[in-house]
Design a protein around this motif. Structure first.
Motif, PDB file in Angstrom:
ATOM      1  N   SER A  81       0.710  -1.176   0.023  1.00  0.00           N
ATOM      2  CA  SER A  81      -0.089  -0.202  -0.198  1.00  0.00           C
ATOM      3  C   SER A  81       0.881   1.293  -0.014  1.00  0.00           C
ATOM      4  CB  SER A  81      -0.777  -0.085   1.425  1.00  0.00           C
ATOM      5  OG  SER A  81      -0.227   0.247   2.459  1.00  0.00           O
ATOM      6  N   THR A  82       2.185   1.186   0.176  1.00  0.00           N
ATOM      7  CA  THR A  82       2.919   2.287   0.143  1.00  0.00           C
ATOM      8  C   THR A  82       3.124   2.970  -0.810  1.00  0.00           C
ATOM      9  OG1 THR A  82       5.059   0.924   0.000  1.00  0.00           O
ATOM     10  CG2 THR A  82       4.159   1.160   2.252  1.00  0.00           C
ATOM     11  N   VAL A 106      17.083   2.207   9.497  1.00  0.00           N
ATOM     12  CA  VAL A 106      17.597   3.430   9.059  1.00  0.00           C
ATOM     13  C   VAL A 106      18.515   4.176  10.247  1.00  0.00           C
ATOM     14  CG1 VAL A 106      16.971   5.743   8.115  1.00  0.00           C
ATOM     15  CG2 VAL A 106      15.508   4.060   7.734  1.00  0.00           C
ATOM     16  N   GLU A 107      17.988   4.189  11.128  1.00  0.00           N
ATOM     17  CA  GLU A 107      18.869   4.937  12.462  1.00  0.00           C
ATOM     18  C   GLU A 107      19.998   4.245  12.793  1.00  0.00           C
ATOM     19  OE1 GLU A 107      16.002   4.759  15.878  1.00  0.00           O
ATOM     20  OE2 GLU A 107      14.528   5.788  14.502  1.00  0.00           O
ATOM     21  N   ASN A 108      20.285   2.786  12.495  1.00  0.00           N
ATOM     22  CA  ASN A 108      21.518   2.117  12.656  1.00  0.00           C
ATOM     23  C   ASN A 108      22.205   1.706  11.380  1.00  0.00           C
ATOM     24  OD1 ASN A 108      20.423  -0.282  11.552  1.00  0.00           O
ATOM     25  ND2 ASN A 108      19.710  -0.923  13.732  1.00  0.00           N
ATOM     26  N   ASN A 109      21.996   2.668  10.466  1.00  0.00           N
ATOM     27  CA  ASN A 109      22.591   2.295   8.965  1.00  0.00           C
ATOM     28  C   ASN A 109      22.662   1.178   8.416  1.00  0.00           C
ATOM     29  OD1 ASN A 109      23.954   3.769   6.835  1.00  0.00           O
ATOM     30  ND2 ASN A 109      25.968   3.205   7.864  1.00  0.00           N
ATOM     31  N   PHE A 110      21.344   0.364   8.617  1.00  0.00           N
ATOM     32  CA  PHE A 110      21.077  -0.901   8.031  1.00  0.00           C
ATOM     33  C   PHE A 110      21.849  -2.117   8.631  1.00  0.00           C
ATOM     34  CE2 PHE A 110      19.038   2.309   5.506  1.00  0.00           C
ATOM     35  CZ  PHE A 110      17.760   1.769   5.225  1.00  0.00           C
ATOM     36  N   GLN A 125      16.480   1.785   0.836  1.00  0.00           N
ATOM     37  CA  GLN A 125      15.653   3.015   0.683  1.00  0.00           C
ATOM     38  C   GLN A 125      14.890   3.382   1.940  1.00  0.00           C
ATOM     39  OE1 GLN A 125      15.217   4.050  -2.548  1.00  0.00           O
ATOM     40  NE2 GLN A 125      16.940   2.788  -2.758  1.00  0.00           N
ATOM     41  N   PRO A 126      15.668   4.382   2.802  1.00  0.00           N
ATOM     42  CA  PRO A 126      15.407   5.022   4.074  1.00  0.00           C
ATOM     43  C   PRO A 126      13.769   5.230   4.171  1.00  0.00           C
ATOM     44  CG  PRO A 126      17.518   5.832   3.337  1.00  0.00           C
ATOM     45  CD  PRO A 126      16.803   5.158   2.169  1.00  0.00           C
ATOM     46  N   GLU A 127      12.993   5.842   3.245  1.00  0.00           N
ATOM     47  CA  GLU A 127      11.815   6.365   3.462  1.00  0.00           C
ATOM     48  C   GLU A 127      11.080   5.143   3.410  1.00  0.00           C
ATOM     49  OE1 GLU A 127       8.468   8.925   1.004  1.00  0.00           O
ATOM     50  OE2 GLU A 127      10.716   9.086   0.386  1.00  0.00           O
ATOM     51  N   PHE A 128      11.202   4.003   2.522  1.00  0.00           N
ATOM     52  CA  PHE A 128      10.429   2.803   2.562  1.00  0.00           C
ATOM     53  C   PHE A 128      10.367   2.227   3.951  1.00  0.00           C
ATOM     54  CE2 PHE A 128      10.659  -1.814   2.101  1.00  0.00           C
ATOM     55  CZ  PHE A 128       9.428  -2.114   1.933  1.00  0.00           C
ATOM     56  N   PHE A 129      11.532   2.289   4.608  1.00  0.00           N
ATOM     57  CA  PHE A 129      11.809   1.420   5.923  1.00  0.00           C
ATOM     58  C   PHE A 129      11.053   2.077   6.909  1.00  0.00           C
ATOM     59  CE2 PHE A 129      14.870  -1.041   3.481  1.00  0.00           C
ATOM     60  CZ  PHE A 129      14.528  -2.213   3.929  1.00  0.00           C
ATOM     61  N   GLN A 130      10.942   3.404   6.723  1.00  0.00           N
ATOM     62  CA  GLN A 130      10.468   4.403   7.928  1.00  0.00           C
ATOM     63  C   GLN A 130       8.967   4.232   7.784  1.00  0.00           C
ATOM     64  OE1 GLN A 130      12.377   8.026   6.813  1.00  0.00           O
ATOM     65  NE2 GLN A 130      13.888   7.660   8.515  1.00  0.00           N
TER      66      GLN A 130
END
Length: 575
Positions: free
Chosen positions: A129-130, A217-221, A204-209
């Motif tokens: 749905s994203t 994202v915070e732990n640089n994957f 993709q940071p935006e996707f994971f957030q």
């Protein structure tokens, strides 16, 4: 001193090691069955253990060396392939339980969510749905069989302090990590199954957030693998670790190649083959460019359909396009059927005549498929049918009992059969066996048609896996898809051979600074040299059978539309 390479193939139900010569000759192979845990109250659950798989692998490697009388010093490289299953460990590499309940997140054996596990349906719906760019590279819809929906399920069900300490691997990458101690991820695993997009700077940071995995994202994957991503066969670290060398009986430092998903190992082990037509070997030495016309169909419990292309081809309902997953600069697409070999077994073993079938096979000292084939020939003769398609022309089977992977990407699809009678004898079982093979062939055509309609140029199918032994099915593939099917010299060896090729590539690339083009050409030359010739099955349908298959295909496509319409009607009625 001779040079040998080891390929390790972890399938759905077993782990196998193959010892392979420099020229591709398989000199020894050994298989150990693996454990799969099911939940008697939830049919969606399939779980395994990396400890169990690793122990089976070590035993298989040692057995191969003993049987072939090959010294560990003669093994020059090792390659791994495995199912695209989610393996979970803590930061020390110890397994973490993935089973729902009180033990979830604690250390323990059951740490793999198998590819076939369908627990993450709601998580996949959220992801789909994203509208994220990652969906563009999985055919528009992410399957619940992929790793990120399963990881999100664990996040939602595991205590936060447990989830925080976890590492998440596609299974091939866990095996190379366990073998070397180096946490290097393969582009094949992370691009195909973990939402890594090589053409969009990777993760993709935006996707994971957006989906609720912002901590990545915070732990640089770090939990998914933030180090360098490697193309297939590239050497990892310093090779086999001291601990892994002791466990396998091999030498510390033996080069280890970056692994691939098992279906891609099947691609590696088949598509560079020359082929024989009526026993005569073709003169053609295939070029790397020719690979884009050859679809690899890796057929076992399920079937994967893989094709390479120089440019990205976007196909709705077909995974990819994935860049750099095997050859640097090349793209891959992957179609699939969630249940094929499993479906054949299910249709046979749940039929009332199955006990009689087993009894006849024992009496005749043959296998059940041969008994069914003989029964079909008898029925065909009795009813005056020109071919088996005519024999079952009034029975139509739609095969998605376990949902549709490609090209619909719809896990809610289900199976259906039209043409039932009050018949439960062996003849009825034989007919149902035949229409099951027909349905698998028709769905294969559906996938090939969708790929070619969107820009691929597939001209032949290169088989591997257990189904390649089924000559009746292979001829059906050729007739239904109207293109030749090439069978490997050994249907069971192609995947483990592909893994061994990665071991040879790692050995030859160790310590060298190879450019992308050099890597690609070197790997292709290894494939051409090590792949034995295959046998070509050409289309042989009579005009009448061709017309019947075309009519069956039309009905097959209509069955999809009807099921979706009925589903919508019932959903509206239930509101």
């Amino acid at each position: 001193m001779s040079a040998y390479y080891i390929g390790v193939d972890v399938g759905t139900g077993s782990v196998r090691a193959g010892l392979v010569k420099h020229d591709g000759t398989l000199v020894a192979t050994h298989t150990e069955e693996t454990i799969t845990w099911r939940d008697p109250e939830d049919h969606r659950i399939f779980e395994q253990s990396t400890n169990n798989i690793w122990a089976g692998m070590c035993k298989s490697i040692k057995t191969c060396l003993q049987e072939a009388k090959v010294a560990p010093s003669e093994v020059k490289g090792i390659g791994f392939d495995a199912t695209c299953s989610l393996a979970v460990s803590d930061t020390n590499g110890e397994p973490v339980v993935v089973t729902k309940g009180d033990q979830l997140g604690q250390n323990g054996d059951r740490n793999i969510i198998l590819w076939a596990d369908h627990r993450a349906e709601k998580e996949a719906e959220l992801i789909n749905s994203t509208g994220s760019v990652v969906l563009d590279y999985v055919g528009g819809t992410m399957s619940l069989e992929m790793e990120i929906p399963k990881t999100l399920w664990l996040k939602r069900n595991m205590k936060p302090e447990y989830f925080k300490r976890c590492q998440f691997f596609d299974l091939p990458d866990f095996l190379t990590y366990r073998a070397t101690g180096y946490n290097r991820r393969s582009c094949c695993s992370v691009a195909c199954k973990c939402s890594y997009v090589p053409t969009k700077n990777g993760w993709q940071p935006e996707f994971f957030q957006k989906i609720g995995l912002g901590e990545f994202v915070e732990n640089n994957f770090e939990q998914l693998g933030r180090e360098e991503v490697l193309t297939a066969g590239m050497p990892i670290g310093n090779g086999l670790s001291k601990k892994a060398a002791e466990e396998t009986g091999l030498l510390e430092g033996t080069p280890i190649g970056s692994g691939v998903i098992d279906a891609y190992a099947g691609w590696l082990g088949t598509v560079a083959a020359r082929y024989k037509v009526k026993g005569k070997l073709s003169d053609e030495i295939p070029s790397l460019d020719e690979s884009r016309h050859r679809l690899a169909a890796v057929a076992g419990t399920s079937t994967c359909h893989i094709v390479q292309s120089p440019e990205g081809v976007f196909v709705n309902g077909v995974w990819g396009p994935y860049k750099d997953v095997v050859f640097p600069g090349w793209w891959m697409n992957e179609g699939g059927q969630s249940s094929t070999g499993q479906l054949i077994d299910f249709m046979i073993t749940t039929h009332p005549a199955y006990p009689r079938l087993k009894e006849l096979a024992e009496q005749q000292k043959t296998n059940i498929h041969e008994v069914l084939h003989n029964e079909l020939e008898k029925l065909q003769k009795e009813e005056g049918a020109e071919n088996l398609t005519e024999l079952t022309k009034d029975v139509h089977f739609y095969p998605d009992l376990h949902g549709n992977r490609s090209p619909l990407a719809d896990p809610r699809m289900r199976g259906s059969i039209v043409g039932l009678t009050l018949d439960s004898n062996l003849g009825d079982l034989a007919r149902k066996f035949n229409v099951t093979l027909e349905a698998i062939a028709l769905q294969t055509r559906h996938i090939v048609d969708q790929m070619n309609d969107k820009g691929h140029a597939i001209r032949s199918i290169y088989m591997s896996g257990g189904q390649a032994k089924n000559t009746m099915l292979m001829q059906l593939f050729a007739n239904t898809c109207s293109m030749p099917v090439v069978l490997p010299q050994s249907s069971g060896a192609a995947v483990v051979l592909g893994a061994a090729m990665l071991g040879r590539f790692a050995a030859e690339a160790q310590g060298k600074a190879l450019g992308k083009d050099q890597r690609g050409q070197a790997l292709w030359e290894i494939m051409v040299e090590m792949t034995p010739p295959g046998d070509m099955v050409e289309p042989a349908a009579s005009p009448k059978e061709h017309k019947l298959l075309e009519a069956k295909y039309k009905i097959f496509r209509e069955a999809i539309d009807i099921q979706r319409r009925w589903r919508k009607d019932m959903e509206e009625a239930a509101r």
